[in-house]
Design an enzyme around this catalytic site. Structure first.
Site, short mmCIF file in Angstrom:
data_model
loop_
_atom_site.label_atom_id
_atom_site.label_comp_id
_atom_site.label_asym_id
_atom_site.label_seq_id
_atom_site.Cartn_x
_atom_site.Cartn_y
_atom_site.Cartn_z
N SER A 1 0.92 6.63 2.26
CA SER A 1 1.63 7.65 3.05
C SER A 1 2.86 8.19 2.34
O SER A 1 3.53 7.47 1.60
CB SER A 1 2.08 7.06 4.39
OG SER A 1 0.98 6.51 5.07
N GLN B 1 0.84 -1.20 0.00
CA GLN B 1 0.00 0.00 0.00
C GLN B 1 0.87 1.25 0.00
O GLN B 1 1.56 1.53 0.98
CB GLN B 1 -0.88 0.00 1.26
CG GLN B 1 -1.79 1.21 1.37
CD GLN B 1 -2.44 1.30 2.75
OE1 GLN B 1 -1.81 1.03 3.77
NE2 GLN B 1 -3.70 1.69 2.77
N GLY B 2 0.84 2.00 -1.09
CA GLY B 2 1.63 3.23 -1.20
C GLY B 2 0.74 4.46 -1.06
O GLY B 2 0.44 5.15 -2.02
N GLU C 1 -10.07 -1.74 5.28
CA GLU C 1 -8.90 -1.93 6.12
C GLU C 1 -9.29 -2.15 7.58
O GLU C 1 -8.65 -2.92 8.28
CB GLU C 1 -7.98 -0.71 5.99
CG GLU C 1 -6.67 -0.87 6.75
CD GLU C 1 -5.64 0.20 6.41
OE1 GLU C 1 -5.98 1.16 5.69
OE2 GLU C 1 -4.50 0.06 6.86
N SER D 1 4.61 -1.06 4.03
CA SER D 1 4.84 -2.41 4.57
C SER D 1 4.99 -3.42 3.44
O SER D 1 4.26 -3.35 2.45
CB SER D 1 3.67 -2.84 5.47
OG SER D 1 3.48 -1.91 6.49
C1 LIG Z 1 4.10 -0.26 11.32
C2 LIG Z 1 3.53 0.70 10.33
C3 LIG Z 1 3.14 0.24 9.08
C4 LIG Z 1 2.62 1.12 8.13
N1 LIG Z 1 2.31 0.63 6.89
C5 LIG Z 1 1.89 1.48 5.93
C6 LIG Z 1 1.67 1.04 4.60
O1 LIG Z 1 1.83 -0.16 4.29
N2 LIG Z 1 1.28 1.91 3.67
C7 LIG Z 1 1.07 3.23 3.96
O2 LIG Z 1 0.69 3.97 3.08
N3 LIG Z 1 1.29 3.71 5.22
C8 LIG Z 1 1.69 2.86 6.20
N4 LIG Z 1 1.93 3.34 7.48
C9 LIG Z 1 1.80 4.78 7.73
C10 LIG Z 1 0.70 5.18 8.69
O3 LIG Z 1 -0.54 5.13 8.06
C11 LIG Z 1 1.04 6.60 9.18
O4 LIG Z 1 2.23 6.49 9.96
C12 LIG Z 1 -0.03 7.22 10.01
O5 LIG Z 1 -1.18 7.48 9.24
C13 LIG Z 1 0.44 8.51 10.70
O6 LIG Z 1 1.05 9.40 9.80
P1 LIG Z 1 2.47 10.02 10.12
O7 LIG Z 1 3.38 8.89 10.45
O8 LIG Z 1 2.86 10.91 9.00
O9 LIG Z 1 2.29 10.85 11.43
P2 LIG Z 1 1.74 12.39 11.54
O10 LIG Z 1 0.54 12.51 10.67
O11 LIG Z 1 2.90 13.30 11.29
O12 LIG Z 1 1.32 12.42 13.03
C14 LIG Z 1 2.22 12.71 14.12
C15 LIG Z 1 1.40 12.96 15.38
O13 LIG Z 1 0.51 14.06 15.16
C16 LIG Z 1 -0.81 13.69 15.40
N5 LIG Z 1 -1.74 14.36 14.49
C17 LIG Z 1 -1.62 14.52 13.14
N6 LIG Z 1 -2.70 15.13 12.66
C18 LIG Z 1 -3.53 15.36 13.68
C19 LIG Z 1 -4.82 15.94 13.84
N7 LIG Z 1 -5.52 16.40 12.80
N8 LIG Z 1 -5.35 15.99 15.06
C20 LIG Z 1 -4.68 15.50 16.14
N9 LIG Z 1 -3.48 14.95 16.07
C21 LIG Z 1 -2.92 14.87 14.85
C22 LIG Z 1 -0.86 12.18 15.20
O14 LIG Z 1 -1.93 11.58 15.90
C23 LIG Z 1 0.50 11.77 15.72
O15 LIG Z 1 0.40 11.65 17.12
C24 LIG Z 1 2.46 2.48 8.45
C25 LIG Z 1 2.83 2.95 9.72
C26 LIG Z 1 3.37 2.08 10.65
C27 LIG Z 1 3.76 2.61 11.99
#
Ligand SMILES: Cc1cc2nc3c(=O)[nH]c(=O)nc-3n(C[C@H](O)[C@H](O)[C@H](O)COP(=O)(O)OP(=O)(O)OC[C@H]3O[C@@H](n4cnc5c(N)ncnc54)[C@H](O)[C@@H]3O)c2cc1C
Lengths: 295, 384
Positions: free
Chosen positions: B131, B128-129, B246, B163
């Protein structure tokens, strides 16, 4: 598996909700705080509607329904904050004359306390020498008993699982009301030029209230279906948590207004506190569930 | 309200148990967590066995090659396979749980014929691409560009936290096709072949020390227009379909596994004397309540899906919020039971404790789930 309310169960729940909306609405709740006392006419009305005789077999003049239906009725009572020794009277239907019809008010010694002692016609358990205390809940008069008699009839002993479950159902109803009340306020009260519900700090309090209530609902309903002691203990822990924390968060969402005597939030919170003392202590439920892990 | 199997469900469960008892002993030994090609082969091999036995895509519609089973049968499948110790869906996660169902719901006949059978047969792996480095919670802020050139899209940009990217054949890719359009409009959903020239995968090491996910760099990668699912610039709507799959039943097997772990914890505590600590004992009792309730909530949600006949609803967010925290609490309690052993990476519970830290982040953080619950279920106003 079809773990959803049946048509009949929905109808029953809606029926009880309507009855209580007619007989015990917000105004009646306020009036009851101004003039505490058990409303005998309402009690008989509940009896006529089958609230106490719900699980009594039809051949004994009851409604002949089961634990799931009783749980739905008690959830509605908890949502309406209906006062009175509802659980004890319900459990006495079939053994204490007049309990099933609401002619008699029955209370029971439970957790070292007796609710509504002065108003009761029958007391189950040994309440000799009970002393009144100034109850924290304006709608639940309490007496304290010196010790819980070990010779109490099993049907009203603190650990009676049905009593525990029906109390959990009341907690669930109150948890739901706390969430609805908080959301209603968050939608209408404005600060900084917008409804406070648009602020994430408030929004997340409300979301957590809902999550706790929904998890508790699944646990309480499942325990009503299985009547399994560990399921009942789990239902009790989650419903207590949903109700007590829900009422606290509801108070927080109401700000200063939540801290007033006028607001109904105090009634929600205080009633949930009273119920946590029923049916043994929380630690007993935790121990039951711990022991079950090794069984 | 009823928690018992119907006669059909009983029969389904019995047949499945019988098959599992015969099939599982024939599985090859489990590869080590670092052996990625080995893990891919193992997961696909298991999928192939399910396919041959008629259990592949149980919950998919029949016209997409699935078995059209009821949500309750799917629940029974997940419960029984976990109880029997069968392999987890692993590398097939994205294909079976979201890319496949999305193509089944939104794809053309040719697209369904091209992509669905290999997912079900265990021939191809998807990732899944979605993020990007600057677009996580705010997914619609994605910047990976795709411009039309003849019969191709030419894609440039980068994805992160992907992932299983290392072993994937295909990627469900979100790209921006109209930079001028409002944020949620100019997005398109593409099937990207991972072996296309210009795709570079760089594994990222997780805090658990493994390489579960990766960065994916896209440099002028040509993706045929025939790989677009849904209309150009209509990808956000397709994405919402994907995300609703999902959160559906993705965690069912895990709840069953957590309940088993809890029992093992209690027995370990009794053996090492920690059971005598009433505080710890009651904490385990509370966790028992928690996971019982989560299992009941799962049964409730599945019955509800069966009643409404629809895609899993926002109830999934209620579940995900509570479950992700409960799972972390479970492994923190495991650490209390284990004492110093909890710091030993060779103990499986230590790795589980580390990986459970991702649960409140992946697939939408707890904060984002709370926003969803508050706005979509409780109807509170959107924040600014
Ligand atoms: C183990 C793992 C596997 C993953 N696998 C995939 C995958 O296969 N494909 C894929 O596309 N993605 C994948 N992801 C990505 C995952 O979906 C994102 O990490 C997640 O959506 C959070 O985005 P971010 O990491 O950019 O954090 P950010 O969005 O930068 O968030 C950082 C902090 O800010 C908070 N925050 C952000 N916006 C708000 C808001 N509006 N209100 C309150 N708080 C907020 C968040 O809750 C968090 O605490 C994976 C992540 C992990 C950890």
């Amino acid at each position: 598996m079809r773990f959803q309310l049946t048509e009949d169960q929905r109808a029953l729940r809606d029926g009880v909700r309507q009855l209580l909306a007619r007989r015990f609405d917000r105004e009646a709740l306020r009036a009851a705080v101004r003039a505490p006392g058990l409303d005998r006419a309402l009690w008989r009305g509940l009896g006529e509607a089958g609230f106490f005789a719900l699980r009594l077999p039809e051949k004994d003049g009851g409604v002949g329904l089961g634990l799931p239906e009783a749980v739905l009725a008690f959830e509605e009572a908890g949502r309406a904050l209906l006062p009175g020794p509802l659980v004890a009277t319900h459990l006495a239907a079939g053994t204490v004359p007049g309990a099933a019809t609401g002619e008699a008010v029955v209370t029971a010694v439970d957790g070292g306390l007796v609710e509504w002692l002065a108003e009761a016609d029958v007391v189950r358990g040994d309440a000799a020498g009970a002393v009144p205390l100034r109850s924290v809940d304006p709608l639940t008069p309490l007496h304290r008993v010196a010790s819980v008699s070990p010779t109490e009839p099993a049907a009203v002993s603190p650990a009676d699982p049905v009593a525990v479950l029906l109390t959990a159902a009341e907690q669930l109803g109150t948890a739901t009301r706390a969430c609805e009340t908080a959301v209603q306020h968050a939608r209408t009260r404005e600060q900084f030029g917008q409804p406070i519900g648009a602020f994430q700090a408030v929004k997340h309090l409300c979301a957590d209230m809902l999550v706790r209530a929904e998890v508790a609902r699944a646990a309480v309903y499942a325990a009503a279906v299985t009547a399994d002691p560990a399921d009942i203990a789990a239902a009790r822990l989650l419903a207590d948590e949903a109700a007590v924390r829900g009422a606290r968060d509801c108070l927080q969402v109401h700000g200063g207004m939540g801290f007033t005597w006028e607001s109904e939030v105090q009634l929600l919170l205080k009633r949930t506190w009273v119920r946590t003392h029923r049916g043994g202590r929380v630690t007993e439920s935790e121990e039951t569930l711990a022991a079950e892990l090794l069984s | 309200m009823d928690l018992a199997d119907t006669p059909e469900e009983q029969e389904f469960r019995a047949r499945l148990r019988e098959w599992l008892a015969k099939a599982l002993p024939t599985l090859p030994p489990k590869p080590s967590p670092e052996d990625w090609p080995g893990r891919r082969a193992y997961d696909l091999g298991w999928q192939r066995m399910l396919y041959d036995a008629g259990y592949a895509g149980l919950h998919w519609p029949v016209d997409a090659g699935g078995q059209g089973a009821t949500p309750t049968q799917h629940l029974i499948f997940l419960e029984e396979t976990e109880k029997a110790g069968a392999p987890y869906v692993g590398a097939n996660f994205v294909g079976l749980l979201h890319a496949g169902p999305t193509i089944a719901a939104e794809g053309t006949a040719e697209q369904r014929a091209r992509w669905l059978p290999p997912i079900l047969r265990g021939a191809e792996v998807w990732c899944q691409g979605f993020s990007e480095p600057d677009a996580g919670s705010d997914l619609a802020a994605l910047r990976t560009r795709a411009r039309r050139d003849g019969d191709d899209y030419v894609v440039s940009g980068s994805k992160i936290w992907t992932s299983h990217a290392e072993v994937a054949d295909w990627c469900e890719l979100l790209v921006r096709t109209d930079p001028e359009a409002p944020k949620h409009r100019g997005i398109t959903w593409l099937a990207l072949p991972m072996d296309a020239p210009g795709v570079t995968v760089r594994p990222l090491k997780t805090l658990a020390g493994s390489a579960e996910f990766a960065e994916v760099f896209l440099d002028e990668v040509r993706v045929p227009v025939s790989g677009r699912v849904g209309e150009e610039n209509d990808g956000w709507r397709v994405t919402m379909v994907t995300l609703s799959f999902e959160r559906g039943t993705a965690f069912v097997g895990e709840v069953v596994a957590c309940r088993r772990v809890l029992g093992e914890l209690a027995r370990t505590a009794r053996e090492n004397g920690r059971w005598d600590d009433p505080v710890l004992r009651r904490r385990l009792g509370r966790l028992n309540a928690e996971f019982r309730a989560l299992w009941r909530l799962t049964q409730w949600n599945v019955s509800e899906a069966e009643r409404t006949g629809g895609v899993p609803g926002v109830g999934g967010s209620v579940f995900k919020l509570r479950y992700s925290h409960a799972r972390q609490e479970l492994y923190d309690t495991a650490a209390e039971v284990l004492g110093p052993d909890a710091l030993d990476l060779d103990r499986p519970w230590t790795l589980d404790r580390l990986s459970s830290l991702s649960y409140t982040i992946a697939a939408g953080t707890s904060q984002i789930q709370r926003n969803i619950v508050a706005e979509r279920i409780l109807g509170l106003p959107k924040g600014r």
